[in-house]
Design a protein around this motif. Structure first.
Motif, PDB file in Angstrom:
ATOM      1  N   ALA A 209       0.827  -1.203   0.000  1.00  0.00           N
ATOM      2  CA  ALA A 209       0.000   0.000   0.000  1.00  0.00           C
ATOM      3  C   ALA A 209       0.865   1.259   0.000  1.00  0.00           C
ATOM      4  O   ALA A 209       0.598   2.217  -0.737  1.00  0.00           O
ATOM      5  CB  ALA A 209      -0.929  -0.010   1.212  1.00  0.00           C
TER       6      ALA A 209
ATOM      7  N   ILE B 223       1.191   4.160  -3.146  1.00  0.00           N
ATOM      8  CA  ILE B 223       0.971   5.590  -2.975  1.00  0.00           C
ATOM      9  C   ILE B 223       2.213   6.387  -3.358  1.00  0.00           C
ATOM     10  O   ILE B 223       2.143   7.366  -4.113  1.00  0.00           O
ATOM     11  CB  ILE B 223       0.544   5.894  -1.529  1.00  0.00           C
ATOM     12  CG1 ILE B 223      -0.830   5.279  -1.242  1.00  0.00           C
ATOM     13  CG2 ILE B 223       0.516   7.399  -1.268  1.00  0.00           C
ATOM     14  CD1 ILE B 223      -1.260   5.355   0.208  1.00  0.00           C
TER      15      ILE B 223
ATOM     16  N   VAL C 165      -1.775   3.861   7.482  1.00  0.00           N
ATOM     17  CA  VAL C 165      -1.627   2.898   6.386  1.00  0.00           C
ATOM     18  C   VAL C 165      -1.254   1.507   6.885  1.00  0.00           C
ATOM     19  O   VAL C 165      -1.871   0.509   6.495  1.00  0.00           O
ATOM     20  CB  VAL C 165      -0.592   3.400   5.360  1.00  0.00           C
ATOM     21  CG1 VAL C 165      -0.435   2.386   4.230  1.00  0.00           C
ATOM     22  CG2 VAL C 165      -1.023   4.749   4.793  1.00  0.00           C
TER      23      VAL C 165
ATOM     24  N   PHE D 282      -3.847  -1.556   6.218  1.00  0.00           N
ATOM     25  CA  PHE D 282      -3.567  -2.430   5.088  1.00  0.00           C
ATOM     26  C   PHE D 282      -2.609  -3.570   5.409  1.00  0.00           C
ATOM     27  O   PHE D 282      -2.396  -4.447   4.572  1.00  0.00           O
ATOM     28  CB  PHE D 282      -3.034  -1.605   3.918  1.00  0.00           C
ATOM     29  CG  PHE D 282      -4.034  -0.612   3.393  1.00  0.00           C
ATOM     30  CD1 PHE D 282      -5.038  -1.017   2.535  1.00  0.00           C
ATOM     31  CD2 PHE D 282      -3.995   0.714   3.792  1.00  0.00           C
ATOM     32  CE1 PHE D 282      -5.984  -0.119   2.066  1.00  0.00           C
ATOM     33  CE2 PHE D 282      -4.926   1.626   3.327  1.00  0.00           C
ATOM     34  CZ  PHE D 282      -5.924   1.212   2.463  1.00  0.00           C
TER      35      PHE D 282
ATOM     36  N   PHE E 217      -6.197   6.665  -1.284  1.00  0.00           N
ATOM     37  CA  PHE E 217      -6.853   5.421  -0.877  1.00  0.00           C
ATOM     38  C   PHE E 217      -7.880   4.978  -1.922  1.00  0.00           C
ATOM     39  O   PHE E 217      -8.033   3.777  -2.187  1.00  0.00           O
ATOM     40  CB  PHE E 217      -7.551   5.599   0.472  1.00  0.00           C
ATOM     41  CG  PHE E 217      -6.612   5.612   1.648  1.00  0.00           C
ATOM     42  CD1 PHE E 217      -5.312   5.171   1.544  1.00  0.00           C
ATOM     43  CD2 PHE E 217      -7.052   6.068   2.889  1.00  0.00           C
ATOM     44  CE1 PHE E 217      -4.454   5.184   2.626  1.00  0.00           C
ATOM     45  CE2 PHE E 217      -6.201   6.074   3.981  1.00  0.00           C
ATOM     46  CZ  PHE E 217      -4.906   5.632   3.855  1.00  0.00           C
TER      47      PHE E 217
ATOM     48  N   LEU F 295      -5.991   3.420  -4.664  1.00  0.00           N
ATOM     49  CA  LEU F 295      -5.459   2.143  -4.179  1.00  0.00           C
ATOM     50  C   LEU F 295      -6.554   1.082  -4.194  1.00  0.00           C
ATOM     51  O   LEU F 295      -6.327  -0.058  -4.628  1.00  0.00           O
ATOM     52  CB  LEU F 295      -4.909   2.317  -2.759  1.00  0.00           C
ATOM     53  CG  LEU F 295      -4.438   1.057  -2.026  1.00  0.00           C
ATOM     54  CD1 LEU F 295      -3.306   0.371  -2.791  1.00  0.00           C
ATOM     55  CD2 LEU F 295      -3.975   1.410  -0.617  1.00  0.00           C
TER      56      LEU F 295
ATOM     57  N   MET G 191     -14.756  -0.409  -0.957  1.00  0.00           N
ATOM     58  CA  MET G 191     -14.177   0.650  -0.151  1.00  0.00           C
ATOM     59  C   MET G 191     -15.080   1.881  -0.214  1.00  0.00           C
ATOM     60  O   MET G 191     -15.587   2.222  -1.282  1.00  0.00           O
ATOM     61  CB  MET G 191     -12.763   1.017  -0.636  1.00  0.00           C
ATOM     62  CG  MET G 191     -12.075   2.072   0.209  1.00  0.00           C
ATOM     63  SD  MET G 191     -10.395   2.483  -0.385  1.00  0.00           S
ATOM     64  CE  MET G 191      -9.499   0.992   0.069  1.00  0.00           C
TER      65      MET G 191
ATOM     66  N   LEU H 249     -15.260   5.982   1.200  1.00  0.00           N
ATOM     67  CA  LEU H 249     -14.569   7.090   1.847  1.00  0.00           C
ATOM     68  C   LEU H 249     -15.610   8.162   2.147  1.00  0.00           C
ATOM     69  O   LEU H 249     -16.141   8.782   1.219  1.00  0.00           O
ATOM     70  CB  LEU H 249     -13.467   7.632   0.941  1.00  0.00           C
ATOM     71  CG  LEU H 249     -12.467   6.548   0.530  1.00  0.00           C
ATOM     72  CD1 LEU H 249     -12.537   6.297  -0.968  1.00  0.00           C
ATOM     73  CD2 LEU H 249     -11.067   6.884   0.958  1.00  0.00           C
TER      74      LEU H 249
ATOM     75  N   VAL I  37     -12.794   4.316   5.790  1.00  0.00           N
ATOM     76  CA  VAL I  37     -12.323   3.431   4.749  1.00  0.00           C
ATOM     77  C   VAL I  37     -12.770   2.028   5.122  1.00  0.00           C
ATOM     78  O   VAL I  37     -12.354   1.481   6.123  1.00  0.00           O
ATOM     79  CB  VAL I  37     -10.782   3.466   4.641  1.00  0.00           C
ATOM     80  CG1 VAL I  37     -10.329   2.513   3.556  1.00  0.00           C
ATOM     81  CG2 VAL I  37     -10.302   4.874   4.344  1.00  0.00           C
TER      82      VAL I  37
ATOM     83  N   ALA J 162     -12.278  -1.476   4.772  1.00  0.00           N
ATOM     84  CA  ALA J 162     -11.110  -2.218   4.288  1.00  0.00           C
ATOM     85  C   ALA J 162     -11.246  -3.689   4.595  1.00  0.00           C
ATOM     86  O   ALA J 162     -10.403  -4.321   5.167  1.00  0.00           O
ATOM     87  CB  ALA J 162      -9.832  -1.667   4.914  1.00  0.00           C
TER      88      ALA J 162
END
Length: 210
Positions: free
Chosen positions: A29, A33, A60, A64, A100, A103, A181, A183, A200, A202
């Protein structure tokens, strides 16, 4: 698969065999980024998005890199389904959420992923989308792979049949979604207060990214 150890981000005395941490997953992850995402504003526009240590270690890596074994899926899935982030203004919240989003769209290797930006209205939710769109435009790899449909505030990855899209928080048609996901921005402006802030989700399986 890389070695899995008990998560340093889980409870101090977790149930045996429940919380695990895989640095390779977290590094995946972070690398996505820092190698593919760029800043979009001011004098840093176009420069790589290098995460600060607090972003790596407090957001992060726990999100993740920490996982649990799911008996239903018979594989490891991310432990944390919701992240609640509170940041002062001008701390890069929108850019981090946009990173994110991309990702979740590209970096998870999730087939038919559905990633959503949600806020009290479409304009507010569009702030994260606009940043993500610009990140795609400024990176040749993402720009070549992804299709931007600005009229619908949607970004499509046809390689995996996945998309990222904006939704207002009260969208009546959102019942048919199957998000991998979400946000959620500025939850304090949400009228009924029932949604998680800047969250998020996840919970998608994490066996595919290497």
């Amino acid at each position: 698969m890389s070695e899995i150890v008990r998560s340093p981000f889980g409870p101090i005395d977790p149930r045996e065999g429940f919380f695990y941490y895989d640095e390779a997953r977290a590094a995946h992850a972070i690398n996505f980024i820092e190698k593919l995402i760029v800043h979009t504003k001011g004098r840093h526009a176009g420069a790589p998005f290098i995460l600060d240590d607090w972003q790596k270690n407090e957001i992060v890596r726990p999100l993740f890199g920490t996982m649990m074994f799911d008996d239903q899926y018979e594989e490891y899935v991310r432990q944390y389904r919701i992240a609640w982030m509170e940041m002062a203004r001008k701390n890069g919240k929108s850019e981090l959420l946009s990173a994110f989003a991309l990702l979740g769209l590209v970096g998870d290797s999730e087939e038919s992923a559905e990633v959503y930006s949600v806020a009290v209205d479409r304009d507010q939710a569009g702030l994260v989308y606009n940043t993500a769109k610009r990140m795609v435009e400024l990176n040749p790899i993402l720009n070549k792979r992804l299709e931007i449909i600005d009229s619908k505030k949607r970004i499509i990855d046809r390689k995996t049949n996945s998309f990222y899209q904006v939704l207002p928080g009260d969208a009546a048609g959102a019942l048919g979604t199957n998000p991998s996901m979400v946000l959620f921005d500025e939850v304090l402006t949400q009228k009924d207060g029932t949604f998680g802030t800047r969250c998020v989700r996840a919970s998608v399986p994490v066996s595919s990214p290497s």
